[in-house]
Design an enzyme around this catalytic site. Structure first.
Site, mmCIF file in Angstrom:
data_model
loop_
_atom_site.group_PDB
_atom_site.id
_atom_site.type_symbol
_atom_site.label_atom_id
_atom_site.label_comp_id
_atom_site.label_asym_id
_atom_site.label_seq_id
_atom_site.Cartn_x
_atom_site.Cartn_y
_atom_site.Cartn_z
ATOM 1 N N SER A 63 0.812 -1.219 0.000
ATOM 2 C CA SER A 63 0.000 0.000 0.000
ATOM 3 C C SER A 63 0.841 1.262 0.000
ATOM 4 O O SER A 63 0.470 2.274 -0.609
ATOM 5 C CB SER A 63 -0.941 0.003 1.211
ATOM 6 O OG SER A 63 -1.891 -1.028 1.106
ATOM 7 N N HIS A 124 7.655 -4.933 4.948
ATOM 8 C CA HIS A 124 8.204 -4.142 6.052
ATOM 9 C C HIS A 124 9.670 -4.458 6.321
ATOM 10 O O HIS A 124 10.380 -3.631 6.886
ATOM 11 C CB HIS A 124 7.400 -4.387 7.332
ATOM 12 C CG HIS A 124 6.018 -3.846 7.280
ATOM 13 N ND1 HIS A 124 5.716 -2.537 7.568
ATOM 14 C CD2 HIS A 124 4.842 -4.420 6.949
ATOM 15 C CE1 HIS A 124 4.417 -2.332 7.419
ATOM 16 N NE2 HIS A 124 3.872 -3.461 7.034
ATOM 17 N N ARG A 154 1.637 -12.376 8.565
ATOM 18 C CA ARG A 154 0.764 -11.466 7.820
ATOM 19 C C ARG A 154 1.323 -11.173 6.425
ATOM 20 O O ARG A 154 0.642 -11.362 5.435
ATOM 21 C CB ARG A 154 0.566 -10.169 8.605
ATOM 22 C CG ARG A 154 -0.351 -9.178 7.901
ATOM 23 C CD ARG A 154 -0.764 -8.065 8.825
ATOM 24 N NE ARG A 154 -1.483 -7.024 8.106
ATOM 25 C CZ ARG A 154 -2.399 -6.251 8.634
ATOM 26 N NH1 ARG A 154 -2.741 -6.414 9.899
ATOM 27 N NH2 ARG A 154 -2.995 -5.320 7.926
ATOM 28 N N ARG A 259 10.593 -0.260 6.374
ATOM 29 C CA ARG A 259 9.386 0.559 6.277
ATOM 30 C C ARG A 259 9.070 1.124 7.653
ATOM 31 O O ARG A 259 9.155 0.426 8.661
ATOM 32 C CB ARG A 259 8.230 -0.273 5.736
ATOM 33 C CG ARG A 259 6.925 0.475 5.625
ATOM 34 C CD ARG A 259 5.941 -0.290 4.775
ATOM 35 N NE ARG A 259 4.549 -0.005 5.135
ATOM 36 C CZ ARG A 259 3.497 -0.491 4.507
ATOM 37 N NH1 ARG A 259 3.660 -1.291 3.477
ATOM 38 N NH2 ARG A 259 2.278 -0.200 4.894
ATOM 39 N N SER A 260 8.638 2.352 7.672
ATOM 40 C CA SER A 260 8.518 3.096 8.919
ATOM 41 C C SER A 260 7.201 2.911 9.659
ATOM 42 O O SER A 260 7.167 2.834 10.885
ATOM 43 C CB SER A 260 8.721 4.590 8.630
ATOM 44 O OG SER A 260 8.417 5.392 9.747
ATOM 45 N N HIS A 454 0.458 -10.086 0.314
ATOM 46 C CA HIS A 454 0.289 -9.432 -0.970
ATOM 47 C C HIS A 454 0.785 -10.329 -2.096
ATOM 48 O O HIS A 454 1.358 -11.382 -1.866
ATOM 49 C CB HIS A 454 1.024 -8.094 -0.977
ATOM 50 C CG HIS A 454 0.457 -7.097 -0.024
ATOM 51 N ND1 HIS A 454 1.039 -5.868 0.208
ATOM 52 C CD2 HIS A 454 -0.647 -7.135 0.774
ATOM 53 C CE1 HIS A 454 0.317 -5.189 1.091
ATOM 54 N NE2 HIS A 454 -0.703 -5.943 1.453
#
Length: 505
Positions: A63, A124, A154, A259-260, A454
């Site tokens: 996303s 992530h 996930r 990823r933050s 994903h």
């Protein structure tokens, strides 16, 4: 340019394309309205993964990059790519910020704490980055390294954490330095809902050694009934029964997620708790934390896109999404720019109860739809941008039937939005940001299991013309980089100079 027509950009999060199969919750769903749009309206499949959007080849979309590229109108080299380039080139081993910290730890006898998601979902984090950091720590003779492993379930299939923990233990043995000190599920460690009680449990494990005491990292997986995502905070103890890894004065903490958004709540909490104790904080890539945490790798510029052009021409837009995706239609769509834009209005939709995505796959879609319809009725708003989160958020649970129902709720919402658009003389451009719900099982060759991650599948991009609007069928191939130029063209504006995408209509 033509005078343009007002419209609605509708991002259907997680709306990927694949043929019917037992794994495809979208084709199993009753979605007559979306099916009709795909059959009757100008549509194209757009690439939303890999190099088409700025990711490594074969990497699934997500996303964050999806909305950035939709907004930028060009591929944006993603943080994971930039980190991998630094590692592959060998430059990470001479990174000035990292070298300074490791030399200090080596001289003073301090401990390096590596905190991050241990999987290769590439959304992530990538567990292989941890391997390189362990190797570098060994090269600099850091006396002690503690790995604080966050289990996934996930971004990768559930019940795979045992394999990833085994991989981490192998990396530790290979490097000759390090121990896994804590194990916790991402439901606790990567919360972004603002539930600080979850975050506090993780922080207490890292700072004070408080949590479920275990003798070996794999024992943590026996303490959850909710899968890898909800492994409770576990503290590995030594032969003396004492925790192996509390952060001590003078230590260094390096967050290994690239990823933050999901780790920054934990990063800020740890920073506050350890303030004044001489602890150095680093992040593998640049974070959007309240605390000033130096990154080892800085991010790419994603500006000069849709938001900049709308602002330059004084075009008002309303951005609408549920809390889970609110930053995506604002911060990320705007090129990771948090500046207040006078011609933008932001509507963050929240619910009255805590989300239970499998029991309520409709989420707060009725409120999102109502907000979109309301904004579409305003003459002073040429563009409405909204994210319908259901397909992706519910898809992440790996629950096929709930995801099917989420798609059906989304179908009805799209119908309501399109009816409102027709009544107000607007076009509607629907696009997915990445694939998800079209693959709810792992590959049969690996033993089909529920899958909530994903995919690399393309996503539909469909234009529902305004009444009387004549548009030609789009010519492929297409990518998400073509969406911003298309929106601008439909509004009667030229693409921004930095856009490499092209108008599809």
């Amino acid at each position: 340019m033509n005078a343009g027509t007002p419209g609605i950009l509708l991002v259907l999060d997680g709306w990927g394309h694949a043929g019917p199969s037992e794994a495809n919750a979208l084709t199993a769903a009753a979605t007559p309205y979306l099916d009709g749009l795909l059959a009757d309206c100008p549509a194209v499949l757009a690439e939303a993964s890999g190099t088409a959007v700025g990711l490594l080849p074969g990497t699934v979309g997500n996303s964050e990059i999806g909305h950035m590229v939709i907004g930028a109108g060009r591929p944006v080299p993603y943080d994971s790519v930039l980190v991998q380039e630094e590692i592959s080139s060998g430059r990470m081993r001479s990174n000035a910020t990292l070298v300074e910290v490791l030399n200090r730890l080596s001289a003073a006898g301090g401990t390096l704490h590596l905190v991050g998601l241990c999987s290769d979902g590439m959304i992530h984090a990538d567990v292989q980055h941890l391997r390189e950091l362990l190797r570098i720590a060994a090269r600099f003779s850091v006396p002690a390294v503690r790995v604080h492993a966050i289990t996934d379930g996930r971004d990768v299939a559930d019940h795979t954490a045992a394999a990833y923990l085994g991989l981490v233990e192998g990396f530790v043995a290979e490097a000759g330095v390090g121990q896994v000190a804590t194990v916790v599920g991402r439901g606790y460690a990567l919360d972004k809902s603002g539930d600080l009680e979850l975050t506090e449990k993780v922080s207490l494990a890292l700072v004070d050694g408080k949590g479920e005491a275990i003798g070996e990292p794999q024992e943590a997986l026996e303490l959850t009934r909710r899968g890898d995502e909800w492994v409770p905070p576990c503290v590995v103890t030594g032969a003396d029964g004492r925790p192996l890894g509390p952060v001590r004065d003078g230590d260094a903490v390096l967050f290994t997620n690239f990823r933050s958004d999901r780790i920054q709540q934990l990063a800020d909490d740890l920073y506050r708790r350890l303030a004044g104790r001489g602890v150095t904080f680093l992040s593998l890539a640049q974070y959007d934390t309240e605390a000033a945490i130096p990154p080892l790798v800085h991010r790419s510029d994603a500006g000069g896109g849709l938001a900049a052009e709308l602002a330059a021409h004084g075009v008002r837009s309303v951005r609408i999404a549920e809390a889970e995706k609110f930053e995506h239609v604002t911060y990320y769509l705007n090129g990771r720019d948090a500046a207040v834009v006078p011609v933008e209005e932001h509507v963050r939709v929240t619910g009255d109860v805590a989300p239970d995505y499998t029991a309520r796959p409709e989420m707060n879609l009725d409120r999102v739809t109502e907000a979109v319809v309301s904004a579409a009725g305003r003459d002073d708003v040429p563009l409405v941008v909204a994210n319908l989160a259901n397909i992706d958020v519910v898809g992440h649970t790996g629950h096929f039937d709930a995801t099917r129902r989420a798609a059906e709720h989304t179908d009805r919402a799209v119908e309501a939005v399109c009816h409102a658009a027709r009544a107000t003389g607007r076009w509607v451009l629907l696009v997915g940001d990445h694939g998800n719900a079209e693959k709810m099982l792992t590959d049969a060759s690996a033993g089909a299991r529920p899958y909530g991650g994903h995919t690399t599948n393309p996503v539909p991009a469909v234009l529902v013309p305004a009444p009387g609007q004549q548009v030609a069928a789009p010519a492929g191939p297409a990518t998400l980089a073509d969406i911003a130029p298309s929106v601008l063209a439909l509004l009667g504006l030229a693409p921004a100079p930095r856009m490499t995408g092209r108008p599809l209509w």
